[in-house]
Scaffold this motif. Structure first.
Motif, mmCIF file in Angstrom:
data_model
loop_
_atom_site.group_PDB
_atom_site.id
_atom_site.type_symbol
_atom_site.label_atom_id
_atom_site.label_comp_id
_atom_site.label_asym_id
_atom_site.label_seq_id
_atom_site.Cartn_x
_atom_site.Cartn_y
_atom_site.Cartn_z
ATOM 1 N N GLY A 320 -0.911 -1.447 -7.955
ATOM 2 C CA GLY A 320 -1.289 -2.043 -6.763
ATOM 3 C C GLY A 320 -1.363 -1.226 -5.675
ATOM 4 O O GLY A 320 -1.295 -0.157 -5.832
ATOM 5 N N PRO A 321 -1.855 -2.094 -4.634
ATOM 6 C CA PRO A 321 -2.059 -1.082 -3.137
ATOM 7 C C PRO A 321 -0.756 -0.857 -2.496
ATOM 8 O O PRO A 321 0.329 -1.475 -2.938
ATOM 9 C CB PRO A 321 -2.728 -2.165 -2.395
ATOM 10 C CG PRO A 321 -2.345 -3.439 -2.886
ATOM 11 C CD PRO A 321 -2.238 -3.231 -4.374
ATOM 12 N N GLN A 322 -0.796 0.133 -1.574
ATOM 13 C CA GLN A 322 0.514 0.398 -0.725
ATOM 14 C C GLN A 322 1.168 -0.772 0.097
ATOM 15 O O GLN A 322 2.002 -0.758 0.284
ATOM 16 C CB GLN A 322 -0.085 1.587 0.230
ATOM 17 C CG GLN A 322 -0.512 2.679 -0.096
ATOM 18 C CD GLN A 322 -0.686 3.828 0.870
ATOM 19 O OE1 GLN A 322 0.012 3.782 1.833
ATOM 20 N NE2 GLN A 322 -1.841 4.446 0.893
ATOM 21 N N SER A 323 0.058 -1.776 0.453
ATOM 22 C CA SER A 323 0.701 -2.776 1.151
ATOM 23 C C SER A 323 1.436 -3.724 0.328
ATOM 24 O O SER A 323 2.176 -4.439 0.882
ATOM 25 C CB SER A 323 -0.559 -3.774 1.426
ATOM 26 O OG SER A 323 -1.559 -4.246 0.433
ATOM 27 N N GLY A 324 1.326 -3.556 -1.041
ATOM 28 C CA GLY A 324 2.222 -4.514 -1.879
ATOM 29 C C GLY A 324 3.862 -3.740 -1.974
ATOM 30 O O GLY A 324 4.712 -4.483 -2.328
ATOM 31 N N LEU A 325 3.290 -2.314 -1.936
ATOM 32 C CA LEU A 325 4.650 -1.471 -2.328
ATOM 33 C C LEU A 325 5.623 -1.313 -0.842
ATOM 34 O O LEU A 325 6.813 -1.262 -1.179
ATOM 35 C CB LEU A 325 4.147 -0.148 -2.777
ATOM 36 C CG LEU A 325 5.332 0.879 -2.724
ATOM 37 C CD1 LEU A 325 6.673 0.500 -3.772
ATOM 38 C CD2 LEU A 325 4.643 2.137 -3.102
ATOM 39 N N ASN A 326 4.994 -1.135 0.134
ATOM 40 C CA ASN A 326 6.084 -0.889 1.256
ATOM 41 C C ASN A 326 6.917 -1.861 1.700
ATOM 42 O O ASN A 326 8.175 -1.427 1.947
ATOM 43 C CB ASN A 326 4.888 -0.760 2.569
ATOM 44 C CG ASN A 326 4.147 0.873 2.393
ATOM 45 O OD1 ASN A 326 4.914 1.692 2.036
ATOM 46 N ND2 ASN A 326 3.157 0.952 2.819
ATOM 47 N N PRO A 327 6.700 -3.114 1.565
ATOM 48 C CA PRO A 327 7.904 -4.069 1.814
ATOM 49 C C PRO A 327 8.996 -3.847 0.812
ATOM 50 O O PRO A 327 10.218 -3.929 1.314
ATOM 51 C CB PRO A 327 7.365 -5.361 1.686
ATOM 52 C CG PRO A 327 5.722 -5.218 1.992
ATOM 53 C CD PRO A 327 5.614 -3.752 1.446
ATOM 54 N N LEU A 328 8.797 -3.524 -0.475
ATOM 55 C CA LEU A 328 9.865 -3.393 -1.429
ATOM 56 C C LEU A 328 10.309 -2.135 -0.974
ATOM 57 O O LEU A 328 11.927 -2.044 -1.191
ATOM 58 C CB LEU A 328 9.326 -3.204 -2.743
ATOM 59 C CG LEU A 328 8.352 -4.389 -3.472
ATOM 60 C CD1 LEU A 328 7.489 -4.006 -4.402
ATOM 61 C CD2 LEU A 328 9.468 -5.771 -3.647
ATOM 62 N N LEU A 329 10.013 -1.047 -0.757
ATOM 63 C CA LEU A 329 10.605 0.324 -0.059
ATOM 64 C C LEU A 329 11.389 0.072 1.031
ATOM 65 O O LEU A 329 12.486 0.554 1.148
ATOM 66 C CB LEU A 329 9.623 1.323 -0.042
ATOM 67 C CG LEU A 329 8.754 1.709 -1.194
ATOM 68 C CD1 LEU A 329 8.129 2.858 -0.659
ATOM 69 C CD2 LEU A 329 9.695 2.295 -2.427
ATOM 70 N N ASP A 330 10.928 -0.707 1.981
ATOM 71 C CA ASP A 330 11.596 -1.330 3.138
ATOM 72 C C ASP A 330 12.796 -1.957 2.518
ATOM 73 O O ASP A 330 14.096 -1.596 3.178
ATOM 74 C CB ASP A 330 11.066 -1.951 4.035
ATOM 75 C CG ASP A 330 9.671 -1.199 4.641
ATOM 76 O OD1 ASP A 330 9.854 0.008 4.623
ATOM 77 O OD2 ASP A 330 8.805 -1.620 5.243
ATOM 78 N N GLU A 331 12.942 -2.770 1.971
ATOM 79 C CA GLU A 331 13.970 -3.535 1.219
ATOM 80 C C GLU A 331 14.963 -2.725 0.662
ATOM 81 O O GLU A 331 16.331 -2.663 0.709
ATOM 82 C CB GLU A 331 13.472 -4.503 0.178
ATOM 83 C CG GLU A 331 14.748 -5.290 -0.345
ATOM 84 C CD GLU A 331 14.366 -6.158 -1.306
ATOM 85 O OE1 GLU A 331 14.948 -6.654 -2.206
ATOM 86 O OE2 GLU A 331 12.803 -6.421 -1.478
#
Length: 510
Positions: A320-331
């Protein structure tokens, strides 16, 4: 035929890729009848009835290599032949001292039938090879016959989305052909690993949580069994054999010559890396909790590099896109601590596979991959380790050794452990223990790997992954196959009653 998922190297190694200090322009990347007339090709026999054990197996006859050479159109290499030295080599140079009696360069199923007939009638050790990445070197039997399948490497992507792939195909060629048709298959990352060994052992890779193991996509397989009969294993034909081929390990039931897989539309993939210079235990602890609740689209691995102060690095991908990944990485970062480096890049399916192969900015071909000398083993993370620091501490002071924690779960966990031969469906992940070494220091490296393997067992990480097969694994049958071992043994005895495909860790010998 023993294969593996992460077992080899790309243009750069996976381990070097994961250890990379920076994320600059080039992010670098770690097994017929014997009565045919000499020279006559054996007929492509097919049948649905399994072999029947012979209570009085005929006495061995001398191997007729001249006859086999004629049947193969001259494509047989013996010790005195030009090209033999190169043809016999495995990926790991530690096995260069192995001297097979012959290497058969097969290009048809008839060739494979002839090889099996010779091995059966002469009691000669036999092993198939596609990528040559067997961790234990089982695809190069000393004094035996190597059935080299690299001439059977076609990839045919059909209009219905299924892909028929020859057993000799290597992953980079599979990915390239699939991507050209807009399709994908969940599989490993090393470009030179063979599709056959990978699939037969289960098949871990960066898309497993979303799309399952490689073996989960297997629709059918063409197999030549010990009686030289060609069998097609599907959910409705040769069902026990079909079950066993999905995770039961290579080399146990026959020589698989062709695979038909279901594929998926090729997705856009966001790759990532987070590098941590300290706090490895915190990274492991955070990862265990994070991956357990991650969406199917997210796959990740933590590599812990040994030394005076072990370091950790998280890498992976998101379908999927970066927008879906970044919140998970921040977590993840909120739990693990701030990384020294952070890389997030969106890529096409093929470019993502090249990225993980370590050749994103250079030519990625089978011929461009260097060999590597190593010792390795594995463990299974059935559940989170209670003390992450204890896991990291097993590498204290051990330079050139890595632990690679690869996530399972997602689609893998939604298949019952008894539905296929792959038993580790409920596990959190796998741990690969990898020690870079040299040929002269391999024995010492193997001892060090065994010490770490046993230490991991003491803190709760037990079992093992058969594609990282290790000759010294304690209770290896149970470790690799768990509760499926008994059924696998029955299938092996049914299809190879005379142990034509026997080797040191073949199921028939447990």
């Amino acid at each position: 035929m023993i294969g593996n998922t992460w077992g080899g190297r790309g243009v750069f190694s996976r381990r070097a890729f994961l250890r990379a200090a920076g994320f600059g322009a080039a992010v670098t990347a770690v097994s017929c009848s014997g009565n045919e007339q000499p020279g006559a090709a054996p007929p492509p026999t097919t049948a649905s009835a399994p072999p029947v054990s012979t209570s009085a197996r005929p006495s061995a006859v001398p191997p007729d290599f001249d006859g086999l050479r004629k049947r193969l159109g001259g494509a047989l290499l013996q010790v005195s032949d030009k090209g033999y030295a190169e043809a016999r080599r495995s990926f790991n140079p530690v096995y260069d001292q192995r001297a097979p009696a012959a290497v058969a360069m097969c290009s048809t199923t008839d060739h494979v039938q002839a090889c099996i007939a010779l091995a059966r009638d002469s009691y000669l050790p036999i092993a198939a090879r596609s990528g040559g990445h067997s961790y234990a070197g089982y695809s190069a039997p000393d004094g035996g016959l190597v059935v080299d399948l690299r001439g059977m490497s076609a990839v045919d992507v059909r209009p219905d989305g299924t892909a028929v792939i020859g057993a000799g195909a290597r992953l980079i060629d599979v990915y390239t052909a699939l991507a050209a048709a807009g399709r994908c298959l969940p599989a490993g990352t090393c470009p030179t690993v063979g599709i056959a060994g990978l699939t037969l052992g289960g098949g871990l890779g960066v898309l497993t949580r979303k799309y399952g193991l490689t073996c989960d996509r297997l629709v059918s397989a063409q197999v030549v069994t010990a009686d030289s009969v060609v069998r097609t294993a599907t959910p409705s034909n040769e069902q026990d054999l079909y079950w066993a081929l999905r995770g039961g390990g290579g080399g146990n039931f026959g020589i698989t010559t062709s695979f038909t897989f279901s594929t998926e539309p090729a997705p856009s993939v966001t790759v990532f890396q987070l590098g941590f210079t300290d706090g490895a235990a915190a990274v492991v602890g955070a990862w265990q909790q994070w991956t357990a609740k991650a969406p199917d689209e997210l796959w990740s691995t933590v590599v812990i590099t040994g030394g005076r102060t072990p370091t950790a690095r998280l890498t992976g991908c998101f379908v999927g896109p970066q927008s879906g990944l970044n919140p998970l990485l921040d977590e993840f970062i909120a739990a693990a601590g701030k990384p020294a480096n952070r890389l997030v890049q969106q890529k096409s399916y093929l470019d993502a596979m090249r990225f993980f192969a370590g050749c994103a900015h250079s030519q990625c071909t089978v011929d461009s991959s260097p060999r590597a000398t190593f010792a390795a083993s594995s463990r299974i993370l059935s559940e989170p380790v209670a003390d992450p620091a204890a896991l990291v501490d097993v590498l204290d002071g051990r330079t050139d050794m890595d632990l690679l924690l690869d996530s399972l779960g997602g689609a893998v966990s939604r298949v019952d452990p008894s539905a296929t031969a792959f038993p580790h469906r409920d596990a959190l992940g796998t741990i690969q223990i990898y020690q870079k070494t040299t040929v002269d220091k391999h024995e010492a490296a193997a001892r060090a790997v065994a010490q770490v393997r046993d230490a991991l067992g003491r803190i709760g990480a037990r079992g093992g992954y058969v594609n990282y097969i290790e000759t010294a694994m304690p209770d290896w049958g149970t470790a690799y196959y768990g509760p499926n071992l008994s059924r696998l043994d029955s299938v092996a005895r049914r299809y190879d009653p005379d142990v034509v495909f026997g080797f040191a860790q073949s199921i028939h010998r447990t």
